[in-house]
Design a protein around this motif. Structure first.
Motif: not given
Length: 149
Positions: A47-57
């Motif tokens: 179980t992950f704390d998140k499965i998506f990460h957006d670095f932004g710019y």
């Protein structure tokens, strides 16, 4: 007298045999359900704390880093067998083949090299583990500001 004793012995033996083999359908179903549960292997669960990460710019040339934290929420030790990025620019670091006990935590660090990758970038990391579904897909994205030549 001997014949009478023999007949009584046969009647008693048949009675015991008849009553001992009288298993009800309900008790048979309960036994079958128990044994099928025991036959099914218990898996680890990730179980992950998140499965998506957006670095932004981010500026081109930067190595962007993020961490995906996870917990073994299953009943058996979790083993991460492999973690692979969708391209050579996405490199995961993970606890390879190290047992993670039920309830324990771990992390996968993902390094994304933005060199030569201007504009919107979306990458995936395939995590392979001893879970019922075989692992998890993680995603990252960034908008890479091109270098001024």
């Amino acid at each position: 007298m001997m014949i009478l004793n023999r007949n009584i012995f046969i009647i008693i033996s048949l009675s015991v045999l008849l009553f001992s083999c009288n298993e009800t359908a309900a008790s048979k179903i309960k036994t079958d359900v128990k044994s099928s549960r025991q036959a099914q292997p218990s898996y680890a669960e990730i179980t992950f704390d998140k499965i998506f990460h957006d670095f932004g710019y981010v500026n081109e040339g930067v190595i962007a880093k993020t961490i995906f934290s996870f917990t073994n929420t299953g009943e058996n030790d979790l083993y991460i067998v492999d973690a692979v990025g969708s391209c050579g620019c996405t490199v995961p670091k993970y606890p390879k083949n190290i047992p993670i006990k039920p309830g324990e935590n771990g992390e996968i660090e993902v390094n994304f090299d933005t060199n030569g990758r201007p504009n919107l970038q979306q990458k995936m990391i395939k995590v392979s583990a001893n879970t019922p579904d075989g692992g998890q897909l993680l995603r990252i994205q960034a908008f890479v500001e091109p270098k001024n030549n």
